[in-house]
Enzyme design. Structure first.
Site, PDB file in Angstrom:
ATOM      1  CD  GLU A  49      -3.054  -1.270   2.055  1.00  0.00           C
ATOM      2  OE1 GLU A  49      -3.532  -0.198   2.429  1.00  0.00           O
ATOM      3  OE2 GLU A  49      -3.519  -2.375   2.389  1.00  0.00           O
ATOM      4  CE  LYS A  54       3.825  -1.554   7.689  1.00  0.00           C
ATOM      5  NZ  LYS A  54       4.337  -2.406   8.808  1.00  0.00           N
TER       6      LYS A  54
HETATM    7  P1  NAD Z   1      -2.464  -7.319  13.007  1.00  0.00           P
HETATM    8  O1  NAD Z   1      -3.139  -6.005  13.199  1.00  0.00           O
HETATM    9  O2  NAD Z   1      -3.277  -8.559  12.894  1.00  0.00           O
HETATM   10  O3  NAD Z   1      -1.423  -7.578  14.198  1.00  0.00           O
HETATM   11  C1  NAD Z   1      -0.579  -6.584  14.687  1.00  0.00           C
HETATM   12  C2  NAD Z   1       0.063  -7.101  15.983  1.00  0.00           C
HETATM   13  O4  NAD Z   1       0.961  -6.080  16.453  1.00  0.00           O
HETATM   14  C3  NAD Z   1      -0.940  -7.366  17.105  1.00  0.00           C
HETATM   15  O5  NAD Z   1      -0.636  -8.578  17.745  1.00  0.00           O
HETATM   16  C4  NAD Z   1      -0.734  -6.185  18.058  1.00  0.00           C
HETATM   17  O6  NAD Z   1      -1.015  -6.511  19.416  1.00  0.00           O
HETATM   18  C5  NAD Z   1       0.736  -5.893  17.842  1.00  0.00           C
HETATM   19  N1  NAD Z   1       1.066  -4.488  18.170  1.00  0.00           N
HETATM   20  C6  NAD Z   1       0.414  -3.373  17.759  1.00  0.00           C
HETATM   21  N2  NAD Z   1       0.992  -2.282  18.277  1.00  0.00           N
HETATM   22  C7  NAD Z   1       2.051  -2.718  19.008  1.00  0.00           C
HETATM   23  C8  NAD Z   1       3.060  -2.064  19.769  1.00  0.00           C
HETATM   24  N3  NAD Z   1       3.065  -0.720  19.889  1.00  0.00           N
HETATM   25  N4  NAD Z   1       3.996  -2.807  20.371  1.00  0.00           N
HETATM   26  C9  NAD Z   1       3.987  -4.165  20.276  1.00  0.00           C
HETATM   27  N5  NAD Z   1       3.048  -4.832  19.578  1.00  0.00           N
HETATM   28  C10 NAD Z   1       2.103  -4.126  18.949  1.00  0.00           C
HETATM   29  O7  NAD Z   1      -1.541  -7.127  11.740  1.00  0.00           O
HETATM   30  P2  NAD Z   1      -1.155  -8.170  10.581  1.00  0.00           P
HETATM   31  O8  NAD Z   1      -2.228  -8.196   9.575  1.00  0.00           O
HETATM   32  O9  NAD Z   1      -0.709  -9.417  11.221  1.00  0.00           O
HETATM   33  O10 NAD Z   1       0.085  -7.420   9.938  1.00  0.00           O
HETATM   34  C11 NAD Z   1       1.419  -7.661  10.403  1.00  0.00           C
HETATM   35  C12 NAD Z   1       2.374  -6.795   9.622  1.00  0.00           C
HETATM   36  O11 NAD Z   1       2.290  -7.102   8.236  1.00  0.00           O
HETATM   37  C13 NAD Z   1       2.081  -5.294   9.737  1.00  0.00           C
HETATM   38  O12 NAD Z   1       3.310  -4.617   9.832  1.00  0.00           O
HETATM   39  C14 NAD Z   1       1.363  -4.962   8.433  1.00  0.00           C
HETATM   40  O13 NAD Z   1       1.600  -3.621   8.054  1.00  0.00           O
HETATM   41  C15 NAD Z   1       2.033  -5.929   7.478  1.00  0.00           C
HETATM   42  N6  NAD Z   1       1.208  -6.355   6.332  1.00  0.00           N
HETATM   43  C16 NAD Z   1      -0.052  -6.834   6.520  1.00  0.00           C
HETATM   44  C17 NAD Z   1      -0.796  -7.280   5.426  1.00  0.00           C
HETATM   45  C18 NAD Z   1      -2.193  -7.847   5.597  1.00  0.00           C
HETATM   46  O14 NAD Z   1      -2.870  -8.091   4.594  1.00  0.00           O
HETATM   47  N7  NAD Z   1      -2.658  -8.096   6.799  1.00  0.00           N
HETATM   48  C19 NAD Z   1      -0.249  -7.212   4.141  1.00  0.00           C
HETATM   49  C20 NAD Z   1       1.053  -6.726   3.996  1.00  0.00           C
HETATM   50  C21 NAD Z   1       1.782  -6.304   5.096  1.00  0.00           C
HETATM   51  P1  TYD Z   2      -9.215  -4.659   3.866  1.00  0.00           P
HETATM   52  O1  TYD Z   2      -9.380  -6.110   4.158  1.00  0.00           O
HETATM   53  O2  TYD Z   2      -9.575  -3.675   4.909  1.00  0.00           O
HETATM   54  O3  TYD Z   2      -7.707  -4.463   3.368  1.00  0.00           O
HETATM   55  P2  TYD Z   2      -7.010  -3.154   2.678  1.00  0.00           P
HETATM   56  O4  TYD Z   2      -7.870  -1.986   2.837  1.00  0.00           O
HETATM   57  O5  TYD Z   2      -5.741  -3.049   3.455  1.00  0.00           O
HETATM   58  O6  TYD Z   2      -6.794  -3.544   1.247  1.00  0.00           O
HETATM   59  O7  TYD Z   2     -10.066  -4.322   2.572  1.00  0.00           O
HETATM   60  C1  TYD Z   2      -9.872  -5.025   1.365  1.00  0.00           C
HETATM   61  C2  TYD Z   2     -10.772  -4.395   0.336  1.00  0.00           C
HETATM   62  O8  TYD Z   2     -12.141  -4.656   0.694  1.00  0.00           O
HETATM   63  C3  TYD Z   2     -10.634  -2.891   0.258  1.00  0.00           C
HETATM   64  O9  TYD Z   2     -10.777  -2.468  -1.102  1.00  0.00           O
HETATM   65  C4  TYD Z   2     -11.804  -2.370   1.086  1.00  0.00           C
HETATM   66  C5  TYD Z   2     -12.866  -3.429   0.888  1.00  0.00           C
HETATM   67  N1  TYD Z   2     -13.787  -3.643   2.034  1.00  0.00           N
HETATM   68  C6  TYD Z   2     -15.163  -3.687   1.800  1.00  0.00           C
HETATM   69  O10 TYD Z   2     -15.636  -3.563   0.655  1.00  0.00           O
HETATM   70  N2  TYD Z   2     -15.992  -3.887   2.875  1.00  0.00           N
HETATM   71  C7  TYD Z   2     -15.533  -4.013   4.146  1.00  0.00           C
HETATM   72  O11 TYD Z   2     -16.347  -4.153   5.109  1.00  0.00           O
HETATM   73  C8  TYD Z   2     -14.108  -3.988   4.362  1.00  0.00           C
HETATM   74  C9  TYD Z   2     -13.547  -4.127   5.741  1.00  0.00           C
HETATM   75  C10 TYD Z   2     -13.269  -3.788   3.269  1.00  0.00           C
END
Ligand code: NAD
Ligand code: TYD
Length: 354
Positions: A137, A165
């Site tokens: 993103e 980020k």
């Molecule tokens: P998540 O929100 O599920 O988990 C985040 C974790 O970080 C939680 O366990 C929370 O308790 C912990 N946390 C938050 N603030 C904290 C702090 N100040 N100190 C210590 N711990 C803290 O996130 P996720 O989806 O597992 O994402 C993990 C990483 O991957 C993030 O850096 C996110 O930007 C990146 N990422 C996520 C996605 C996705 O699709 N979920 C995609 C690409 C990159």
């Molecule tokens: P999301 O899972 O929040 O991931 P990101 O915004 O990081 O890509 O959303 C994925 C896509 O789905 C995004 O285009 C927003 C859309 N979305 C909905 O249409 N409805 C919802 O309730 C949510 C949470 C997301």
């Protein structure tokens, strides 16, 4: 036994990584640093409760002194930084915590890690890695005909989440160029799979569908995301940690571009097959709702650098990964019910009030 230190290991991707890591034969121990915000859940780590290779520490990454103390005691050979505030919609309603954790927190962590790394002997310094887990993103939004993001795409973050980020990526890069800290940065596309908090599209759709609630689709439902099964992300991170070149950035993606409405339709069809309703289809619950402000239209990742340099490609197709995910949510009702209480209710009523 040697160790690695993981931040955010009670969150969605972090917990999957910890569980995958400890399932490998001869794995190093893990020191798991997590503040346990609403998104952190120790239930996700139940499989490794009592495993001596896993040490959990409830710490905020902004607390440099506490992190330094852990580094001194456990002497990890690598730090993998997953901890973040990760939900775009929350960053729109309350950006302050994103600045605090994603920017200030990453800086505070880097300070602790740099001091620790500088105190290591020469061979340990060379072998050490700081792996920063980031997102596609940061590159902003693509037009329909534009090529997918590569490692050299311009940073153009649009939401408070992606801007925070992006700032953290820049800080990690600066610690490499200025101080020589051996860093690796990964920019990954949207993940899905077990243990994802049901505020994100895929788990929200599954849990709302099963609860008989409406399935909110923002705007026209034609925004595009590139989806990757979380297990494939974990494998990519392991490969990059083992063989990635220090100072390099690697894009991680699934080559799976889908519109949101395609994703929701596929989920409804899987649920119709695996847990049919008494009458009708889950598709009947779909509701188009007000769009997200500044909603990025399209993300797509070119992951060929990772394929060419390290031979990584995803093992799951979108269909196989999504089927596994739906089955996981169907078989883990206790985890879901636990998560759906408390803070989650407040979020749902605030976000979807209209
Ligand atoms: P998540 O929100 O599920 O988990 C985040 C974790 O970080 C939680 O366990 C929370 O308790 C912990 N946390 C938050 N603030 C904290 C702090 N100040 N100190 C210590 N711990 C803290 O996130 P996720 O989806 O597992 O994402 C993990 C990483 O991957 C993030 O850096 C996110 O930007 C990146 N990422 C996520 C996605 C996705 O699709 N979920 C995609 C690409 C990159
Ligand atoms: P999301 O899972 O929040 O991931 P990101 O915004 O990081 O890509 O959303 C994925 C896509 O789905 C995004 O285009 C927003 C859309 N979305 C909905 O249409 N409805 C919802 O309730 C949510 C949470 C997301």
């Amino acid at each position: 036994m040697s160790n690695i230190l993981v931040t955010g290991g009670a969150g969605f991707i972090g917990a999957n990584f910890v569980l995958d890591w400890l399932r490998q034969a001869g794995a190093d121990g893990i020191v798991n640093v997590d503040k346990l915000t609403y998104a952190g859940n120790r239930e996700s780590l139940a499989e490794v409760e009592g495993d001596v290779r896993h040490v959990f520490s409830q710490i905020d990454i902004c607390d440099t002194a506490a992190v330094s103390c852990l580094l001194k005691v456990h002497r990890p050979r690598a730090v993998l930084h997953f901890a973040a505030e990760s939900h775009v919609d929350r960053s729109i309603l309350a950006p302050g915590q994103f600045v605090q954790t994603n920017i200030v927190g990453t800086f505070s962590l880097l300070e602790a890690v740099l001091a620790y790394w500088q105190g290591l002997d020469m061979s340990a310094r060379e072998a050490f890695r700081f792996l920063h887990v980031s997102t596609d993103e940061v590159f902003g939004s693509l037009g329909p005909a534009e090529p997918p993001f590569s490692e050299t795409s311009r940073y153009q973050p649009n939401s408070p989440y992606s801007a925070s980020k992006a700032a953290s990526d820049h800080m990690v890069r600066a610690y490499h160029h200025t101080y020589g800290l051996p860093v690796l940065i990964t920019n990954c596309s949207n993940n899905y799979g077990p243990f994802q908090f049901p505020e994100k599209l895929i788990p929200l759709t599954i849990t709302n569908a099963l609860a008989g609630k409406s399935l909110p689709v923002y705007g026209d439902g034609l925004n595009v995301r590139d989806w990757l099964y979380v297990g494939d992300h974990c494998t990519a991170i392991r490969e990059i940690l083992a063989r990635g070149r220090a100072g390099e950035t690697y894009n991680v993606g699934g080559w799976n571009e889908k519109t949101n409405i395609e994703v929701v339709h596929t989920l409804c069809d899987l649920l119709d097959e695996l847990k049919p309703k008494a009458a009708g289809s889950y598709r009947d619950q779909i509701a188009f709702v007000r769009d997200r402000p500044g909603h990025d239209r399209r993300y797509a990742i070119n992951a060929s650098k990772l394929a060419q340099e390290l031979g990584w490609t995803p093992a799951e197709t979108f269909e196989s990964g999504l089927r596994k995910t739906v089955q996981w949510y169907l078989h883990n009702e206790a985890w879901v019910q636990d998560v759906l209480s408390g803070e989650y209710r407040n979020w749902m009523s605030k976000q979807y009030a209209a």
